[in-house]
Structures are given as C-alpha cells and as structure tokens.
Motif scaffolding. Structure first.
Motif, PDB file in Angstrom:
ATOM      1  N   MET A 142      -8.127  -0.348  -6.253  1.00  0.00           N
ATOM      2  CA  MET A 142      -6.783  -0.561  -6.787  1.00  0.00           C
ATOM      3  C   MET A 142      -5.819  -0.938  -5.679  1.00  0.00           C
ATOM      4  O   MET A 142      -5.840  -0.362  -4.593  1.00  0.00           O
ATOM      5  CB  MET A 142      -6.279   0.689  -7.495  1.00  0.00           C
ATOM      6  N   PHE A 144      -1.679  -1.581  -4.880  1.00  0.00           N
ATOM      7  CA  PHE A 144      -0.389  -1.178  -5.440  1.00  0.00           C
ATOM      8  C   PHE A 144       0.729  -2.122  -5.031  1.00  0.00           C
ATOM      9  O   PHE A 144       0.638  -2.828  -4.024  1.00  0.00           O
ATOM     10  CB  PHE A 144      -0.040   0.231  -4.965  1.00  0.00           C
ATOM     11  N   GLU A 164       1.055   1.230  -0.273  1.00  0.00           N
ATOM     12  CA  GLU A 164       0.605   2.621  -0.199  1.00  0.00           C
ATOM     13  C   GLU A 164      -0.503   2.833   0.820  1.00  0.00           C
ATOM     14  O   GLU A 164      -1.456   3.554   0.594  1.00  0.00           O
ATOM     15  CB  GLU A 164       0.172   3.141  -1.583  1.00  0.00           C
ATOM     16  N   LEU A 165      -0.369   2.178   1.975  1.00  0.00           N
ATOM     17  CA  LEU A 165      -1.215   2.581   3.094  1.00  0.00           C
ATOM     18  C   LEU A 165      -0.725   3.955   3.522  1.00  0.00           C
ATOM     19  O   LEU A 165       0.416   4.319   3.253  1.00  0.00           O
ATOM     20  CB  LEU A 165      -1.079   1.581   4.248  1.00  0.00           C
ATOM     21  N   PHE A 166      -1.589   4.726   4.172  1.00  0.00           N
ATOM     22  CA  PHE A 166      -1.173   6.059   4.592  1.00  0.00           C
ATOM     23  C   PHE A 166      -0.509   5.946   5.953  1.00  0.00           C
ATOM     24  O   PHE A 166      -1.163   5.610   6.941  1.00  0.00           O
ATOM     25  CB  PHE A 166      -2.379   6.993   4.614  1.00  0.00           C
ATOM     26  N   PRO A 167       0.805   6.189   6.016  1.00  0.00           N
ATOM     27  CA  PRO A 167       1.576   5.827   7.214  1.00  0.00           C
ATOM     28  C   PRO A 167       1.172   6.562   8.491  1.00  0.00           C
ATOM     29  O   PRO A 167       1.423   6.060   9.573  1.00  0.00           O
ATOM     30  CB  PRO A 167       3.023   6.170   6.820  1.00  0.00           C
ATOM     31  N   HIS A 168       0.546   7.742   8.340  1.00  0.00           N
ATOM     32  CA  HIS A 168       0.227   8.507   9.549  1.00  0.00           C
ATOM     33  C   HIS A 168      -1.139   8.130  10.117  1.00  0.00           C
ATOM     34  O   HIS A 168      -1.545   8.672  11.126  1.00  0.00           O
ATOM     35  CB  HIS A 168       0.244   9.997   9.244  1.00  0.00           C
ATOM     36  N   TYR A 181      -0.425   1.112  13.499  1.00  0.00           N
ATOM     37  CA  TYR A 181      -0.034   1.915  12.344  1.00  0.00           C
ATOM     38  C   TYR A 181       0.591   0.998  11.288  1.00  0.00           C
ATOM     39  O   TYR A 181       1.153  -0.052  11.631  1.00  0.00           O
ATOM     40  CB  TYR A 181       0.968   2.992  12.762  1.00  0.00           C
ATOM     41  N   ALA A 214       3.291   0.898   9.647  1.00  0.00           N
ATOM     42  CA  ALA A 214       4.691   0.502   9.775  1.00  0.00           C
ATOM     43  C   ALA A 214       4.886  -0.583  10.830  1.00  0.00           C
ATOM     44  O   ALA A 214       5.957  -1.165  10.936  1.00  0.00           O
ATOM     45  CB  ALA A 214       5.547   1.721  10.102  1.00  0.00           C
ATOM     46  N   ARG A 261      -8.927  -2.165   2.235  1.00  0.00           N
ATOM     47  CA  ARG A 261      -9.232  -0.745   2.038  1.00  0.00           C
ATOM     48  C   ARG A 261      -9.947  -0.531   0.705  1.00  0.00           C
ATOM     49  O   ARG A 261     -10.906   0.234   0.607  1.00  0.00           O
ATOM     50  CB  ARG A 261      -7.936   0.074   2.082  1.00  0.00           C
ATOM     51  N   ALA A 262      -9.463  -1.217  -0.328  1.00  0.00           N
ATOM     52  CA  ALA A 262     -10.088  -1.073  -1.644  1.00  0.00           C
ATOM     53  C   ALA A 262     -11.491  -1.677  -1.632  1.00  0.00           C
ATOM     54  O   ALA A 262     -12.437  -1.104  -2.175  1.00  0.00           O
ATOM     55  CB  ALA A 262      -9.219  -1.740  -2.705  1.00  0.00           C
TER      56      ALA A 262
END
Lengths: 230, 243, 243
Positions: free
Chosen positions: B82, B84, B88-92, B134, B136, B150-151
């Motif tokens: 999926m 988005f 919605e990558l994980f920022p950390h 990262y 950001a 990623r998906a």
C-alpha cells in the motif's frame, strides 16, 4: 478486613476536620491563587517588557523558584519571613509571623512563578495585531494591557489557570511539615491522638480525591464550552 | 484477485460512507478509482486490506475473506502493498531501515537478505545513493518512490495506491507516475485512487467512478473516457479535463 | 538583620559523628538522587504502559488508562505517600503487612514507588499526547505492511513519540527530583531533610538552606544539560518537530 477499624472516629471529628482544617486549606488555596495570579502576571509583564534587565531578573526568579522543591521553599520562608518583617518594620528582633501568613506568603511567591509562565503563554498567544490596534486607537501601554491584552490572555488561559489551582489545592497539604492544622494536618492530629491512622488517612484521601475530581471535571466542561464558543 | 461484494460501511449510526459497493480486480489488472472528494474512494481502498473495518458485505483477497475474525490480518496485509498520500515513511529510520523493517519483522527475512532486496528496489526507483539518508532529507517525490519500493520489498501480490501524487508538487508527479507505469507494464495487479486522468487513460484497464459512497460507474477504460453513462461521471470528467 | 552568619559551619563535625555538616548534606543529596532515579524508572515503565493503553482502539483499555491517571492525579502526593506508608500495611494480610513495616529501608522504597507511581500518571498523559500527535497514516502504514499492533508501537510509534515528548519529559524528571522532598514526611532524610536536621543541630538555618538550594540548582543544571545532550543525540536529520 475492616472489622478492627473504627470508622466512627471520622464522624466524631468531622466538625474539626472541616471547620478548622478544610477552611484553612480552602482559604489558603483561594488567597494564594489570587495573589499568585497578580504577582505572576506582573512577572510575565516584566519578562515581556522588552527591558533586558527587568526581563532577566523576572526570568531568574521564575527559573529559581521552579528548580526548588516546595517543601524546601516552605522551610525557607518559614524561617526567613520573620527576618524580612523585622527589616521592613525596623523592629529590634525578628517579628513573629503566624502560621497562616507565613504559608500564604510562601504559596503566593512560589505559585507566582508557575502562574507567570501560564500568563506569559497567554499573552504571547494573542495576535500582534491586537496591541497594534489598541495603540492605533491612542491607548497607552498600560491601557492596552489592562483593557485589551490581559483580559483576552486571562480568558484563553482560564482552564490552565484553574488546573494549576487544583494542583495548588493539593500542594497546600505540604504545610503539614510545619505542623499546621490544614485539612490533612487536622486529619493527622486526630489520627495520632486516637491511633486511627488508617481510617483518617483513607478519609483524607477520599476527600481530596473527590474535590479534585469534581474540580477537574468542571474545568474540562468549561474548556469544552469555551472551545465551542470560539 | 480482489473481490468486493455488497460492501457497506458506516461512520457512526447515521453516516454511511460506502453503499453496496461491488467490484472485482482480476490478476494483472490495473483499476483506477476516481470521484469527487468525499466520495468514499480512499475509504474503499483502505477496506481492501482491512485498515478500515466494514459493517456489511464481504471482501475476498486472493481467496481469503478479509472481514473474517479468523483471518490472520497482519499476514494478509503483508502480501498487499500500500502506498499512501503522505508517503508515511517512518521518519526516525534511515531509508534502508524503512525498507528492511517489515521484511525482517513480518516476513522474518535475515538482515542481509532484506538489505539486498531493499537496495535492489531502491536502485530500481533510482534512489540507491540515498539509502543512508533520513526521509526528511528527501523531496516529496523521492519519498514517495521510496514508499513504493518499501511496499514492493514485501513481494506483494497486488498494490493499492491511495492518491499517491496528490500531496506532491507538480514537478514531482511524473517521477512517481513513471514508476507506477513501469509497474503496470510488468503485470502488477493494481488498484489506484487518483485524479491523474492521464495515468488512467494510459495504463488503466478499467475505471471505477464513485460518488457519495456508491460505485456509479465501473467500465472499461475506453468506454469510460469515450462515453460515460452517468451524468455524474460526465460532469466530473468535464470538470477535471477542462484544464 | 541580627543573624549570626557562620559559613565555616559546613566544615565542623556534625553531632551524628558521620563527618562534617557538609558530609551530612552530601549524603542527603546522594539519597535524593537515588530515590529520584528509581522513582523515574518506575514512572517511565508504568507511564509508558498506561500511556499506550490510552491510545489503543479499545474502550476498555482507554478506561483503564483514564482511571489510572485520575487516581494518581487527584490526590496530593503527600496523602499518597501516607497511604502507601501507613495505610497499605494495615490493609494487607497480617504477615505481609508486618513484613512491609519491618523492611529496613521502608521510607526509601515507599518514596521511590510512591513518587514513581505519582509521576507515572503524568508520563502517561505526555506519552498519550505524543502518540496522538503522530499522523494517523503512520499507524496505517505500519499496519498495511503487516506489522502487528505490538510491532507497530515498538518500531514505529513509540520511537517517534518519545522523541517528540523529550522536552516535557525533562521537566517531569525535574519534578520527580523535587517531589522526592515530600518524602521527608515519611522519614526519608534526603537533601531537604538533611538541611532541616543541620538547622536543628547547628541553628545555622540560612547556611543550611542556602547550601541545599545550591545543590538543587546544580542537580537541575546537570539534568537539563544531560537531557539537552540526549535530545541532540536522538534528533533526526532534516526532521522538524510539529511539521
């Protein structure tokens, strides 16, 4: 489990607990909140005044007070106030200050630091256009603050100020360290006298819990009402 | 592959977001879902992998019933990719860590295996040199390409896209669409919520038009663009194609 | 002011025979630090669990979290310490109650647990706010990748939430340090307690309190500096909080 306990001790001591103890606690809370708000607002205005030195002094005061445990501050003022009184009145010996006045001064000075941070946030939350508009109408600085900025800051921050007052209400129980008869002090005295620690402390806990719950529930309702109006 | 039968969904007792929605996406098919905002198209696609629960009807994914309490949802979801609207990558987590997390924790792949797979896909979306950064630190378009990678790293049997380009600046839209076009060309089963009618006319097999929670039109691409049957679709098309 | 200052008092032996008055204060400072650290660990553990409970999509979990926070927030800390110290042993079965009362370091353990639980309610509120401040899509993206709820919290939501609430957590830690002074009422001779006994033995009130005050200020400074350092260590390149 409770068979060996004597809950009648609570009924017997109710007048003492509430007429003496709770009256002290509530009076101290109300007057400290009022005094703390007045002084706190002054400190906030000093910090936002734009005068470097004034701002620094106010900032130091706030940081200093907020770094210390309330218990230590209570002790400080308990011993210091008689000397300050002597210095102010020019008396030859440290003057005697009653338990109530001593704790009232302590809580006003201590809470002023916390209230000032709330008021500062409140003042800063008001758009810059407001004081500009007031000045454009010819108002002086103090008129602008008194009629335009502070009323709005106070209203915006009312829920936070009230929440802080609930914390203050709970914190007044710390005058216990000076053996003062506030609500907890009264409960404790009965507890020691009759050897009924369990009953009295449980009762004190229930009373504090009930009052704080009702108060914070009211604040939440007020907050909801305010946010609808906006 | 994906089958929706009479799907109903309510928000609260009074507001029905999906009304009797029925459609299917065959293996290798690309289906574009469009419609005005608030028509329920995003909700529809989120029901397919049970991100949103449904109250009526059923959804079947690769032969498995989605809205069945006995279904192992995490396992099922790991097989559907999926993408988005807001990436919605994980920022950390670094880019490569974003690619590896679910491969390792959900599929149980070894770190090296996950890493290799991640790098391969990152290379494919043209972002290999950004693996150590990262999220950001990347542009929106780059972030969305990472999100697609990623998906894909999960070896999905189908991909869901929820408005993948609507949060992007115009100059970044095409770099994301290019990746999606490639994917379609490889025969990936795709369900795409989008306003990009250019993309739809280029790669879609079918177009679903939704309005007020209903599937108003479900047609082959050429039929939809050539001569939409409903007034609502016609109006929508004329508005969106005006510019 | 007719007060006899005597700053040399710190280097005179204390009547307990444990060295100088300064040694007395330093041992108080050390006890304050120990109590605060243990309380903080308890606050973090319990607060994290309850904070997560408050954000789960379950009415029961939400209620448990709500009741927990209200319970610890609506009673003065002093009263809570009395409950743990005087009341709890009487309500427990006789044998356990007796064992509790005879614990060698009862004031220390009571203070650490009592202050810890009191602070845990505040940590919980901060953490719940931190988690809810994350974009909803983060949870959805993790779920869509097939991560379970536990994995989603462990790898995606909590690492971000804790970074966001680090500044308010710093002040909660400082509050923990300050709140240990309340335990003077159950006989914990920490820094404020030692200053008080120094005052009682030596009559040098203001020297004793000045020294204690300076030690608290120093402790604050150390904590703030350490937390700033931690904030920089875990900062994410390119990520601006609240974006």
């Amino acid at each position: 489990m409770f068979s060996s306990f004597d809950f009648d001790v609570i009924r017997r001591s109710l007048p003492y607990l509430f007429y003496e103890g709770m009256t002290f606690t509530l009076t101290l809370t109300a007057l400290s909140a009022f005094g703390g708000l007045v002084f706190g607002t002054l400190i906030a205005l000093m910090r936002l005044s734009g005068y470097r030195l004034l701002g620094r002094v106010a900032g130091l005061y706030v940081d200093f007070m907020r770094s210390l445990p309330l218990v230590l501050v209570i002790f400080w003022f308990y011993f210091l106030v008689p000397y300050i009184g002597q210095w102010l009145t020019g008396a030859s010996r440290p003057i005697k200050v009653g338990a109530f006045s001593s704790s009232l001064i302590t809580f006003i000075m201590f809470e002023a630091a916390y209230f000032s941070e709330i008021m500062r946030a409140g003042i800063q939350s008001i758009s810059r256009g407001q004081p500009a508009a007031a000045s454009a109408l010819g108002m002086t600085y103090s008129q602008t603050m008194r009629y335009v900025v502070l009323p709005q800051a106070f209203r915006n921050m009312l829920p936070v100020l009230l929440t802080q007052t609930i914390v203050l209400f709970q914190d007044t129980s710390l005058v216990y360290v000076l053996s003062i008869t506030d609500f907890l002090g009264a409960a404790s005295k009965v507890a020691q006298r009759d050897g009924r620690l369990v009953e009295m402390y449980l009762f004190a806990a229930v009373v504090y819990f009930t009052i704080s719950c009702i108060a914070s529930w009211s604040v939440r309702r007020l907050q909801a009402r305010i946010s609808i109006v906006r | 592959m994906i089958e929706l039968r009479h799907v109903d969904k309510w928000y609260g007792p009074n507001f029905q977001v999906l009304k009797d929605c029925t459609t299917r996406v065959a293996k290798g098919e690309v289906v574009v879902v469009c419609g005005p905002s608030g028509s329920g198209k995003s909700t529809l696609i989120k029901c397919v992998n049970a991100l949103e629960p449904i109250q009526g009807g059923e959804i079947i994914l690769d032969g498995i019933k989605v809205n069945d309490p006995a279904t192992d949802l995490p396992k099922l979801r790991s097989r559907v990719g999926m993408v988005f609207q807001h990436f919605e990558l994980f920022p950390h987590l670094r880019i490569q860590e974003n690619l590896c997390l679910a491969q390792e924790k959900v599929l149980g792949r070894s770190h090296d295996e996950a890493q290799a797979k991640g790098m391969k896909l990152l290379d494919r979306v043209g972002l290999k040199e950004h693996a150590g950064k990262y999220p950001a630190e990347l542009s929106g378009g780059q972030q969305q390409r990472v999100a697609i990678a990623r998906a894909l790293a999960m070896d999905p049997i189908a991909m869901l896209f929820d408005e993948p380009t609507s949060a992007l600046d115009p100059e970044m839209i095409s770099e994301v669409l290019d990746v999606m076009v490639d994917l379609a060309g490889e025969g990936m089963t795709m369900m795409v919520v989008t306003h990009e009618m250019g993309f739809a006319s280029k790669v879609a097999h079918r177009v679903i038009f939704m309005d007020q929670g209903e599937i108003v039109e479900d047609a082959l691409k050429d039929d939809f663009f050539g001569k939409p049957r409903s007034d609502r679709a016609q109006k929508f098309l004329s508005k969106i194609l005006q510019h | 002011m007719n007060y006899n200052w005597n700053w040399g008092i710190f280097f005179q032996p204390n009547p307990m025979g444990t060295g100088t008055y300064l040694d007395m204060l330093l041992s108080g400072l050390w006890l304050t630090i120990k109590t605060a650290l243990l309380a903080w660990i308890i606050a973090l553990i319990c607060g994290s669990i309850v904070g997560v409970l408050r954000t789960l999509p379950s009415k029961t979990a939400e209620w448990i979290g709500f009741l927990y926070v209200e319970f610890f927030r609506n009673m003065p800390l002093l009263v809570q310490l009395f409950l743990w110290f005087f009341v709890l042993p009487e309500l427990l079965p006789r044998a356990i109650g007796l064992w509790l009362k005879q614990l060698p370091n009862a004031p220390f353990w009571t203070a650490a647990i009592g202050v810890g639980l009191f602070m845990s309610a505040r940590v919980a509120v901060q953490l719940a706010a931190g988690i809810s401040s994350l974009p909803r899509g983060q949870k959805q993206a993790a779920t869509a990748l097939g991560l379970t709820t536990v994995q989603t919290y462990r790898y995606v939501l909590l690492p971000m939430a804790f970074r966001i609430i680090l500044p308010p957590l710093t002040s909660e830690f400082l509050n923990t340090v300050k709140n240990t002074a309340v335990a003077i009422t159950i006989g914990l001779i920490e820094l404020t307690g030692q200053a008080r006994s120094m005052q009682e033995f030596s009559f040098q009130v203001f020297e004793a309190f000045t020294a204690a005050t300076l030690m608290y200020l120093l402790l604050n400074l150390v904590v703030v500096t350490a937390m700033r350092f931690l904030e920089r260590r875990v900062a994410i390149p390119g990520y601006i909080a609240g974006k």
